[in-house]
Design a protein around this motif. Structure first.
Motif, PDB file in Angstrom:
ATOM      1  N   ARG A 112      16.745 -43.023 -11.537  1.00 48.42           N
ATOM      2  CA  ARG A 112      17.751 -43.399 -12.545  1.00 48.42           C
ATOM      3  C   ARG A 112      19.132 -43.487 -11.904  1.00 48.42           C
ATOM      4  NH1 ARG A 112      14.427 -39.747 -15.547  1.00 48.42           N
ATOM      5  NH2 ARG A 112      13.288 -40.874 -17.177  1.00 48.42           N
ATOM      6  N   MET A 113      19.440 -42.523 -11.020  1.00 50.84           N
ATOM      7  CA  MET A 113      20.727 -42.550 -10.326  1.00 50.84           C
ATOM      8  C   MET A 113      20.862 -43.804  -9.470  1.00 50.84           C
ATOM      9  SD  MET A 113      21.195 -38.544  -9.209  1.00 50.84           S
ATOM     10  CE  MET A 113      22.778 -38.806  -8.423  1.00 50.84           C
ATOM     11  N   LEU A 114      19.775 -44.191  -8.806  1.00 51.57           N
ATOM     12  CA  LEU A 114      19.785 -45.416  -8.002  1.00 51.57           C
ATOM     13  C   LEU A 114      20.027 -46.639  -8.889  1.00 51.57           C
ATOM     14  CD1 LEU A 114      16.856 -44.956  -5.447  1.00 51.57           C
ATOM     15  CD2 LEU A 114      19.280 -45.133  -4.954  1.00 51.57           C
ATOM     16  N   SER A 115      19.396 -46.654 -10.038  1.00 54.55           N
ATOM     17  CA  SER A 115      19.592 -47.764 -10.972  1.00 54.55           C
ATOM     18  C   SER A 115      21.055 -47.853 -11.391  1.00 54.55           C
ATOM     19  CB  SER A 115      18.701 -47.588 -12.207  1.00 54.55           C
ATOM     20  OG  SER A 115      17.331 -47.564 -11.839  1.00 54.55           O
ATOM     21  N   THR A 116      21.675 -46.699 -11.633  1.00 45.53           N
ATOM     22  CA  THR A 116      23.083 -46.677 -12.004  1.00 45.53           C
ATOM     23  C   THR A 116      23.958 -47.165 -10.854  1.00 45.53           C
ATOM     24  OG1 THR A 116      22.695 -44.809 -13.515  1.00 45.53           O
ATOM     25  CG2 THR A 116      24.976 -45.200 -12.805  1.00 45.53           C
ATOM     26  N   VAL A 117      23.662 -46.693  -9.639  1.00 45.44           N
ATOM     27  CA  VAL A 117      24.440 -47.087  -8.452  1.00 45.44           C
ATOM     28  C   VAL A 117      24.454 -48.601  -8.278  1.00 45.44           C
ATOM     29  CG1 VAL A 117      24.403 -47.061  -5.916  1.00 45.44           C
ATOM     30  CG2 VAL A 117      24.210 -44.917  -7.181  1.00 45.44           C
ATOM     31  N   PHE A 118      23.285 -49.235  -8.493  1.00 47.46           N
ATOM     32  CA  PHE A 118      23.186 -50.690  -8.282  1.00 47.46           C
ATOM     33  C   PHE A 118      23.328 -51.479  -9.576  1.00 47.46           C
ATOM     34  CE2 PHE A 118      20.837 -49.022  -4.519  1.00 47.46           C
ATOM     35  CZ  PHE A 118      21.721 -49.511  -3.553  1.00 47.46           C
ATOM     36  N   LYS A 119      23.837 -50.773 -10.622  1.00 45.85           N
ATOM     37  CA  LYS A 119      24.172 -51.420 -11.896  1.00 45.85           C
ATOM     38  C   LYS A 119      22.971 -52.126 -12.525  1.00 45.85           C
ATOM     39  CE  LYS A 119      29.050 -52.074 -10.680  1.00 45.85           C
ATOM     40  NZ  LYS A 119      28.986 -51.259  -9.445  1.00 45.85           N
TER      41      LYS A 119
ATOM     42  N   LEU B  83      10.984 -47.736 -13.876  1.00 45.02           N
ATOM     43  CA  LEU B  83      12.161 -47.594 -13.010  1.00 45.02           C
ATOM     44  C   LEU B  83      11.896 -48.213 -11.637  1.00 45.02           C
ATOM     45  CD1 LEU B  83      13.057 -43.913 -13.956  1.00 45.02           C
ATOM     46  CD2 LEU B  83      14.434 -45.927 -14.512  1.00 45.02           C
ATOM     47  N   LEU B  84      10.716 -47.914 -11.086  1.00 45.55           N
ATOM     48  CA  LEU B  84      10.355 -48.458  -9.776  1.00 45.55           C
ATOM     49  C   LEU B  84      10.259 -49.985  -9.813  1.00 45.55           C
ATOM     50  CD1 LEU B  84       7.664 -45.946  -8.440  1.00 45.55           C
ATOM     51  CD2 LEU B  84       9.849 -46.497  -7.359  1.00 45.55           C
ATOM     52  N   ALA B  85       9.664 -50.503 -10.864  1.00 45.04           N
ATOM     53  CA  ALA B  85       9.499 -51.958 -10.986  1.00 45.04           C
ATOM     54  C   ALA B  85      10.857 -52.650 -11.018  1.00 45.04           C
ATOM     55  CB  ALA B  85       8.701 -52.281 -12.243  1.00 45.04           C
ATOM     56  N   ARG B  86      11.801 -52.050 -11.725  1.00 45.37           N
ATOM     57  CA  ARG B  86      13.130 -52.652 -11.835  1.00 45.37           C
ATOM     58  C   ARG B  86      13.855 -52.628 -10.479  1.00 45.37           C
ATOM     59  NH1 ARG B  86      14.422 -49.932 -15.861  1.00 45.37           N
ATOM     60  NH2 ARG B  86      13.695 -51.378 -17.438  1.00 45.37           N
ATOM     61  N   LEU B  87      13.725 -51.520  -9.764  1.00 49.16           N
ATOM     62  CA  LEU B  87      14.347 -51.410  -8.446  1.00 49.16           C
ATOM     63  C   LEU B  87      13.719 -52.389  -7.455  1.00 49.16           C
ATOM     64  CD1 LEU B  87      14.769 -47.535  -8.181  1.00 49.16           C
ATOM     65  CD2 LEU B  87      16.620 -49.204  -7.974  1.00 49.16           C
ATOM     66  N   GLU B  88      12.396 -52.472  -7.452  1.00 51.40           N
ATOM     67  CA  GLU B  88      11.714 -53.373  -6.525  1.00 51.40           C
ATOM     68  C   GLU B  88      12.067 -54.830  -6.824  1.00 51.40           C
ATOM     69  OE1 GLU B  88       7.582 -52.477  -6.484  1.00 51.40           O
ATOM     70  OE2 GLU B  88       7.858 -50.534  -5.502  1.00 51.40           O
TER      71      GLU B  88
END
Length: 340
Positions: free
Chosen positions: A90-97, A109-114
């Motif tokens: 979640r923190m990574l998602s926030t960092v990369f907006k 969460l993983l799918a969105r980051l990938e």
């Protein structure tokens, strides 16, 4: 308080990581070389460790600033706390907006980051994640980052990770069960404190950035004493020098000499010195229905004398500071009248 007295534009020894005061010491130059080497590698983990106060956060900010103009790198900085693996995502998602719902599961969460990494790769960009205070990451979160660092696009790594933290970080990364993480480390460096022969340059550099006009002067023999007390740790140097300027202001000094440095060091040590108290600080002899009779031991009586003397010294100091405060208020009132 002392800025106007010494005609300084700002506090030269502020503790926050202000890039205007970044001092490129020999240790920081080496650390930057390792970071840049890691950037060239374009993959895996680059690890920078150092004891608290050595300027790791300042180093991260300086690197971030230098890479801002590089359109091929998407940079994110994450300051960690004790969080679990899902919260790390979640923190990574926030960092990369990246938008997400708090109740999203790990798979979402993983799918969105990938997908973010994939889209970045399509645009010819790579992603750099800088994790500050990384010693707080649990092993499970580090493993999660390792899994993300494996993501590739057309045979090239998309995500590279810089881990910056205190000395415990190195111990954690090389502890049992972290073999796969160790294999992904492409460069590591331990950031050391400022060398003794750099301390004068460091102090004068920061003073110069604050508009110093050679007032107060630091005598040549003060620098070795400052180094001896601070061991070259920038945060400790800043704390001591800030107190030195405050002392100089209160005493209306134009020269900081060796005795001034020793005096302020004694004050700082006294601030942190704890007063030992016995489990039974006094003995009681009391008959039923009578008030307690307190009998102090000889050692406790000596302590009481010391405390009484300390109270007298503090009272004298307080009276002196009150006089200085009254003086400062009168000066400020005169200035207000002049500008109105």
């Amino acid at each position: 308080m002392y800025k106007s007295f010494y005609k300084l534009s700002q506090n030269p020894f502020q503790l926050n990581a202000n890039l205007d005061f970044f001092f490129d010491s020999a240790g920081h130059k080496r650390a930057k070389a390792y970071l840049r080497y890691g950037l060239v590698q374009g993959e895996g983990f680059v690890v920078v460790t150092g004891m608290a106060g050595t300027g790791k956060t300042m180093l991260v900010k300086e690197l971030f600033q230098s890479l801002k103009q590089d359109n091929e790198i998407i940079i994110g900085v994450m300051v960690t706390s004790q969080v679990g693996a899902d919260d790390t995502l979640r923190m990574l998602s926030t960092v990369f907006k990246l938008a997400y719902e708090y109740d999203d599961n790990k798979a979402a969460l993983l799918a969105r980051l990938e997908n973010f990494f994939k889209e970045s790769g399509k645009k010819g960009k790579r992603v750099l994640l800088v994790v500050d205070e990384a010693q707080n990451l649990p092993k499970q979160s580090i493993e999660e980052l390792r899994m993300l660092s494996n993501f590739e696009w057309e045979g090239k790594s998309i995500l590279q990770i810089f881990l910056v933290g205190q000395e415990e970080l190195g111990k954690r990364l090389y502890s049992p069960g972290m073999d796969q993480v160790k294999q992904r480390i492409v460069a590591t460096h331990h950031l050391k404190a400022i060398e003794e022969d750099e301390i004068k340059e460091y102090i004068l550099f920061r003073l110069g950035k604050a508009g110093w006009q050679n007032n107060p002067q630091f005598n040549a023999d003060t620098y070795a004493e400052i180094y001896k007390f601070t061991k070259g740790v920038p945060r400790r140097i800043n704390t001591l020098c800030d107190r030195l300027l405050l002392y100089g202001y209160l005493e209306e000094l134009t020269v900081i000499d060796l005795e001034s440095v020793k005096h302020v060091i004694r004050e700082i040590e006294a601030d942190y010195k704890s007063i030992e108290v016995d489990e039974k600080p006094y003995s009681e002899e009391r008959d039923e229905g009578q008030a307690p009779v307190v009998t102090l031991t000889a050692d406790q009586d000596d302590r009481l004398d010391v405390l009484e003397k300390k109270v007298i010294e503090l009272t004298q100091t307080l009276n002196k500071e009150r006089a200085l405060l009254r003086k400062a208020i009168l000066i400020q009132l005169d200035l207000d009248d002049a500008y109105n």
